[in-house]
Design a protein around this motif. Structure first.
Motif, PDB file in Angstrom:
ATOM      1  N   LEU A 107      57.537  36.269 -42.988  1.00 16.69           N
ATOM      2  CA  LEU A 107      56.093  36.047 -42.971  1.00 16.69           C
ATOM      3  C   LEU A 107      55.589  36.280 -41.548  1.00 16.69           C
ATOM      4  N   PHE A 108      54.631  37.178 -41.395  1.00 21.78           N
ATOM      5  CA  PHE A 108      54.079  37.413 -40.061  1.00 21.78           C
ATOM      6  C   PHE A 108      52.580  37.661 -40.148  1.00 21.78           C
ATOM      7  N   PRO A 109      51.765  36.608 -39.953  1.00 19.86           N
ATOM      8  CA  PRO A 109      50.320  36.762 -40.059  1.00 19.86           C
ATOM      9  C   PRO A 109      49.742  37.524 -38.866  1.00 19.86           C
ATOM     10  N   THR A 110      48.785  38.397 -39.154  1.00 21.88           N
ATOM     11  CA  THR A 110      48.032  39.092 -38.098  1.00 21.88           C
ATOM     12  C   THR A 110      46.543  38.885 -38.368  1.00 21.88           C
ATOM     13  N   PRO A 111      45.727  38.827 -37.307  1.00 21.24           N
ATOM     14  CA  PRO A 111      44.344  38.397 -37.492  1.00 21.24           C
ATOM     15  C   PRO A 111      43.455  39.410 -38.216  1.00 21.24           C
ATOM     16  N   LYS A 112      42.617  38.864 -39.070  1.00 21.70           N
ATOM     17  CA  LYS A 112      41.644  39.664 -39.810  1.00 21.70           C
ATOM     18  C   LYS A 112      40.241  39.343 -39.283  1.00 21.70           C
ATOM     19  N   GLU A 113      39.966  38.034 -39.100  1.00 22.90           N
ATOM     20  CA  GLU A 113      38.667  37.624 -38.546  1.00 22.90           C
ATOM     21  C   GLU A 113      38.905  36.553 -37.487  1.00 22.90           C
ATOM     22  N   ARG A 114      38.174  36.679 -36.379  1.00 25.63           N
ATOM     23  CA  ARG A 114      38.262  35.668 -35.318  1.00 25.63           C
ATOM     24  C   ARG A 114      36.862  35.463 -34.752  1.00 25.63           C
ATOM     25  N   ALA A 115      36.470  34.231 -34.529  1.00 24.57           N
ATOM     26  CA  ALA A 115      35.193  33.981 -33.863  1.00 24.57           C
ATOM     27  C   ALA A 115      35.243  32.646 -33.135  1.00 24.57           C
ATOM     28  N   VAL A 116      34.679  32.647 -31.921  1.00 22.64           N
ATOM     29  CA  VAL A 116      34.445  31.400 -31.187  1.00 22.64           C
ATOM     30  C   VAL A 116      33.029  31.508 -30.630  1.00 22.64           C
ATOM     31  N   GLU A 117      32.148  30.614 -31.080  1.00 21.39           N
ATOM     32  CA  GLU A 117      30.747  30.692 -30.635  1.00 21.39           C
ATOM     33  C   GLU A 117      30.255  29.315 -30.220  1.00 21.39           C
ATOM     34  N   LEU A 118      29.433  29.302 -29.179  1.00 23.77           N
ATOM     35  CA  LEU A 118      28.727  28.083 -28.811  1.00 23.77           C
ATOM     36  C   LEU A 118      27.407  28.120 -29.578  1.00 23.77           C
ATOM     37  N   VAL A 119      27.253  27.211 -30.552  1.00 27.13           N
ATOM     38  CA  VAL A 119      26.069  27.289 -31.414  1.00 27.13           C
ATOM     39  C   VAL A 119      25.012  26.248 -31.058  1.00 27.13           C
ATOM     40  N   GLU A 120      25.390  25.236 -30.288  1.00 25.59           N
ATOM     41  CA  GLU A 120      24.434  24.201 -29.886  1.00 25.59           C
ATOM     42  C   GLU A 120      24.877  23.621 -28.549  1.00 25.59           C
ATOM     43  N   GLY A 121      23.931  23.021 -27.824  1.00 22.51           N
ATOM     44  CA  GLY A 121      24.295  22.258 -26.626  1.00 22.51           C
ATOM     45  C   GLY A 121      24.366  23.098 -25.363  1.00 22.51           C
ATOM     46  N   VAL A 155      46.728  28.193 -39.241  1.00 22.93           N
ATOM     47  CA  VAL A 155      46.200  28.190 -40.598  1.00 22.93           C
ATOM     48  C   VAL A 155      44.815  28.849 -40.578  1.00 22.93           C
ATOM     49  N   ASP A 156      44.393  29.432 -41.691  1.00 22.86           N
ATOM     50  CA  ASP A 156      43.031  29.965 -41.780  1.00 22.86           C
ATOM     51  C   ASP A 156      42.038  28.803 -41.756  1.00 22.86           C
ATOM     52  N   GLY A 157      40.877  29.020 -41.156  1.00 23.43           N
ATOM     53  CA  GLY A 157      39.873  27.956 -41.143  1.00 23.43           C
ATOM     54  C   GLY A 157      38.549  28.455 -40.596  1.00 23.43           C
ATOM     55  N   ASP A 158      37.481  27.765 -40.964  1.00 24.91           N
ATOM     56  CA  ASP A 158      36.133  28.090 -40.500  1.00 24.91           C
ATOM     57  C   ASP A 158      35.437  26.753 -40.279  1.00 24.91           C
ATOM     58  N   VAL A 159      35.356  26.317 -39.025  1.00 21.58           N
ATOM     59  CA  VAL A 159      34.836  24.979 -38.728  1.00 21.58           C
ATOM     60  C   VAL A 159      33.770  25.033 -37.642  1.00 21.58           C
ATOM     61  N   THR A 160      32.836  24.120 -37.724  1.00 20.75           N
ATOM     62  CA  THR A 160      31.818  23.970 -36.683  1.00 20.75           C
ATOM     63  C   THR A 160      31.764  22.490 -36.335  1.00 20.75           C
ATOM     64  N   ALA A 322      27.968  20.307 -26.585  1.00 23.99           N
ATOM     65  CA  ALA A 322      28.431  21.627 -27.009  1.00 23.99           C
ATOM     66  C   ALA A 322      28.980  21.537 -28.428  1.00 23.99           C
ATOM     67  N   LYS A 323      28.457  22.400 -29.295  1.00 27.63           N
ATOM     68  CA  LYS A 323      28.973  22.470 -30.658  1.00 27.63           C
ATOM     69  C   LYS A 323      29.522  23.879 -30.853  1.00 27.63           C
ATOM     70  N   VAL A 324      30.717  23.953 -31.339  1.00 23.97           N
ATOM     71  CA  VAL A 324      31.415  25.240 -31.393  1.00 23.97           C
ATOM     72  C   VAL A 324      31.724  25.631 -32.835  1.00 23.97           C
ATOM     73  N   HIS A 325      31.566  26.915 -33.092  1.00 24.09           N
ATOM     74  CA  HIS A 325      31.991  27.488 -34.383  1.00 24.09           C
ATOM     75  C   HIS A 325      33.298  28.242 -34.137  1.00 24.09           C
ATOM     76  N   LEU A 326      34.339  27.860 -34.862  1.00 21.57           N
ATOM     77  CA  LEU A 326      35.655  28.496 -34.729  1.00 21.57           C
ATOM     78  C   LEU A 326      36.075  29.037 -36.082  1.00 21.57           C
ATOM     79  N   LYS A 327      36.409  30.330 -36.092  1.00 19.59           N
ATOM     80  CA  LYS A 327      36.840  30.941 -37.358  1.00 19.59           C
ATOM     81  C   LYS A 327      38.113  31.740 -37.122  1.00 19.59           C
ATOM     82  N   VAL A 328      39.105  31.503 -37.958  1.00 21.87           N
ATOM     83  CA  VAL A 328      40.373  32.226 -37.889  1.00 21.87           C
ATOM     84  C   VAL A 328      40.770  32.608 -39.310  1.00 21.87           C
ATOM     85  N   LYS A 329      41.020  33.882 -39.523  1.00 22.70           N
ATOM     86  CA  LYS A 329      41.506  34.315 -40.833  1.00 22.70           C
ATOM     87  C   LYS A 329      42.546  35.406 -40.614  1.00 22.70           C
ATOM     88  N   SER A 330      43.684  35.275 -41.265  1.00 20.81           N
ATOM     89  CA  SER A 330      44.781  36.227 -41.051  1.00 20.81           C
ATOM     90  C   SER A 330      45.167  36.958 -42.319  1.00 20.81           C
TER      91      SER A 330
END
Ligand SMILES: [Zn+2]
Length: 766
Positions: A107-121, A155-160, A322-330
């Motif tokens: 098993l070898f995950p490689t990134p499909k979607e990545r995001a780090v954004e400052l959305v507030e603060g 792990v895959d995740g999409d959190v703010t 500071a409020k951050v949006h973090l998205k990782v999908k592999s």
């Protein structure tokens, strides 16, 4: 993967063991004195072969190998990874090794979607997550083939969520957060690299309820505070980031889907959802360029002094605003691994194997990590091939390995050591690893049964810069670094330099800690610092401008590894020594007793201060701290079983030394092959005996009872882990159980060593 900077702590004790045989053979000059485990005659021949071997490695060839192997990105699953494996296999064959490529599917995950954004603060900001190509650096523009900046097995995740700064993100940082009255529950944490292996940071964050984790490189440890940044200097530029695995390898390394068995095509695999080593929360690594706007948008308490990094901001802890949006999908794909295995058959003891390896895969171009080590292994293989052509015949079988998939999780070596578990347990004498190389001092870590042996080897290698032996240079370095007059005295007096224990971080892990094979990790370091670790800038341009630019330390590593392999493969009696082991275990016992005492003293003192009102009286209402809670004072532990066991070990080590002295009395061991084979079999068994089939409590993959990576350190070793970690984690019942288990293991070891001593003594003609 290897830590970017290894600061090995070598300590020296006053315990001075006259090396076996040396006093008795006093009439001989040092030149004539037989090597440890050799008869006078076989030692003379060995000395000549070793001298020939050390003359062969060539800096020009090392440079050419590096240029070829680091020419393109070569991570697991990439075309150039396979191409490199085939190229290394072709070289091994050309040199005369019986070579094949062994394939696994992992098993070898490689990134499909990545995001780090400052959305507030703070001002809206999206992290670049990209290292720019540089015109001076010709391989930095191979973007189509470069793995993006990411942490494998997140792990895959999409959190703010609001952001909290957690310093290095290790357990003591969370104790400090508790005093500050700050919880990370439901928050995204931002931790800086260093002070633990990276996978510990999301693990501890998740245990405390965080929902996401960012890991960044702070310039204080890794950037402009350290020195000029690349390409003007060697250090990490603002957009440079550290890729790396975050799988929970202190639980088990290797393919997350096949713990304990080789990941062959038909292996039984876990479902992805049941793979215990994948992180519980999404994780991404970022550069300090990307981290600065996020950290600058934090308020809340000013970070404690030790938490402040090198950015031109006031470091605050948060949480938020500071409020951050973090998205990782592999892509969760399976990828092939190509381990290159090359053999030289032994002549006298073909069933005894000496295994030597380095990984060939990288995160990107990987000139330093791992190619600077891999090229030394290639030159060793070439040198052994040359010796074969001139009539050399090793007594034992030698296996040279180029591992794939080390970076994501020690994959290639672990799957191989799992697949061949029974054979390796039956035949392997020792495993010698390297992983990267630079200028400076020879660093050796490993099994203490081989401490004496590694010192002997280091006395035969010339340091390229000072022309001293690398042993002498290390000794003088230790004197310079020593903290007290006593320490200096010890270093000057003790015959051998101590070697630190192995934790984890490279391919020795499965050999030592799962298969219980005596193992060593070797490499030169200490003079080259830099900031390209796991970035696109770890390439031929960087290495040939800022590291071992003339490849003379590459040659020294090939000389060291080659000499060690040759000496082990040619010995009559295997050069295992137990006085060093017994001495080391005595020290571990002392440390454990002191640790247990300190836990009691600290808790007692804190309870007293709570009682006296110290915390209330010193609390600043404008910067309030939460007073700690009263805690139960730890019980006294009964160390008697361990004390008896270490005494037994010391006695058996002395018996073996006496038997060895007798065998050596007529000038090196000269026994019949049959007697030697019998004793050697017991010597090989001596590392196996230090492991149990049940392994460590809560992590049965780790079977060795003296050495393991810390469950909360990842790289750094925890010695006698079943006892030490139980004490650290305040699990007193488990600590008592651990004392019982380790005491039994050491008693068995002592019995084996006594039996080997008796056999050796009986075989010696008096
Ligand atoms: Zn490496």
């Amino acid at each position: 993967m290897r830590r970017s900077v290894i600061i090995a702590s070598l300590f020296f004790a006053g315990f001075s063991l006259a090396p076996a045989g040396r006093q008795i053979v006093a009439p001989l000059s040092a030149e004539e004195e037989p090597f440890f485990g050799y008869s006078l005659e076989s030692s003379r021949a060995e000395r000549q072969w070793e001298e020939k071997l050390r003359a062969i490695p060539s800096p020009d060839k090392l440079r050419a190998y590096m240029e070829r192997l680091s020419a393109r990105p070569h991570h697991v699953g990439s075309p150039y990874d396979k191409d490199n494996a085939e190229w290394i296999a072709a070289r091994f064959k050309e040199f005369g090794l019986d070579t094949h490529i062994e394939q696994f599917d992992v098993l070898f995950p490689t990134p499909k979607e990545r995001a780090v954004e400052l959305v507030e603060g703070g001002p809206k900001f999206a992290a670049k997550l990209q290292e720019p190509a540089l015109p001076q650096d010709p391989t930095s523009n191979q973007q189509a083939e470069q793995l993006p900046i990411y942490n494998a097995y997140s792990v895959d995740g999409d959190v703010t969520a609001p952001l909290v700064y957690v310093n290095y993100g290790i357990p003591e940082d969370y104790e400090q957060l508790e005093r500050l009255g700050i919880s990370v529950k439901g928050k995204i944490v931002i931790a800086r690299y260093f002070h633990s292996w990276r996978g510990i940071k999301p693990k501890v964050a998740a245990e405390h309820g965080a929902v996401g984790c960012l890991i960044y490189s702070d310039p204080h440890e890794d950037g402009f505070v350290e020195g000029d940044t690349f390409p003007g200097g060697a250090f990490r530029p603002p957009d440079g980031a550290q890729r790396g695995s975050v799988a929970d390898m202190p639980y088990y390394p290797g393919d997350p889907l096949t713990p304990g068995v080789g990941a062959t095509k038909d292996a039984k695999r876990l479902d992805l959802k049941d793979a215990a080593t994948i992180t519980k929360i999404p994780v991404l690594p970022i550069s300090y360029g990307d981290a600065q706007p996020l950290l600058a948008a934090l308020t809340g308490p000013v970070a404690p002094e030790a938490w402040r990094g090198g950015l031109a901001i006031t470091y605050h802890v948060g949480p938020g605003p500071a409020k951050v949006h973090l998205k990782v999908k592999s892509n969760w794909d399976r990828k092939p691994l190509y381990d290159v295995i090359g053999k030289i058959q032994g002549s006298t003891f073909p069933e005894e194997w000496i295994v030597r390896g380095n990984h060939h895969d990288a995160w990107v171009n990987g000139a330093e990590d791992p190619i600077s080590g891999m090229i030394a292994v290639l030159e060793e293989a070439r040198a052994l091939g040359e010796l074969l052509k001139s009539g050399w015949k090793p007594k034992r079988t030698i296996i040279y390995c180029a591992w794939d998939g080390e970076e994501p999780g020690l994959l290639g070596s672990t799957e191989w050591a799992e697949e061949h578990y029974d054979e390796l347990r039956a035949h392997a004498v020792a495993y010698i690893n390297s992983d990267s190389n630079g200028r400076g001092y020879l660093e050796v870590e490993g099994s203490h049964t081989l401490e004496r042996f590694t010192n002997d080897v280091a006395r035969h290698i010339a340091d390229p810069e000072t022309k001293l032996t690398v042993w002498k240079r290390s000794q003088l370095h230790e004197i310079a670094e020593a903290k007290s007059a006593e320490q200096r005295e010890e270093i000057r007096k003790r015959a051998d330099l101590r070697i630190p224990a192995l934790g984890s971080g490279s391919d020795y892990t499965a050999f030592l800690q799962h298969d219980a094979i005596a193992s060593l990790n070797i490499g030169f370091s200490g003079e080259d610092l830099g900031g390209i670790y796991h970035s696109i800038y770890d390439d031929f341009y960087w290495f040939t401008h800022f590291s071992d630019t003339d490849f003379v330390y590459g040659r020294a590593l090939a000389q060291t590894g080659g000499t060690a392999v040759l000496r082990l493969a040619g010995a009559d009696l295997l050069p295992f020594e137990f006085g060093d082991l017994a001495d080391t275990v005595q020290r571990y016992l002392k440390e454990l007793k002191a640790l247990s005492q300190k836990m009691q003293d600290d808790i007692q003192e804190r309870n007293r201060q709570i009682d006296e009102g110290v915390f209330k009286a010193t609390n600043d209402p404008k910067r309030p701290l939460v007073s700690p809670a009263v805690e139960a004072v730890p019980p006294h532990l009964n160390f008697a079983p361990l004390e008896n066991a270490t005494d037994a070990l010391a006695r058996s080590a002395a018996e073996y030394r006496k038997a060895l002295d007798q065998a050596n009395a007529n000038g090196g061991v000269a026994l019949s092959s049959a007697s030697l084979a019998e004793v050697n079999k017991m010597l090989i068994e001596s590392e196996r005996k230090l492991a149990t089939s049940d392994g460590l409590p809560n992590r049965p993959w780790f079977k060795h009872q003296l050495y393991a990576p810390g469950f909360y350190t990842g790289y750094a070793a925890k010695t006698v882990p079943a006892v030490r970690e139980a004490i650290e984690q305040k699990q007193w019942k488990q600590a008592e159980d651990g004392i019982g288990v380790v005491a039994r293991v050491l008693q068995d070891e002592a019995a084996l060593i006594s039996a080997a001593a008796a056999k050796l003594s009986a075989a010696t003609v008096h």
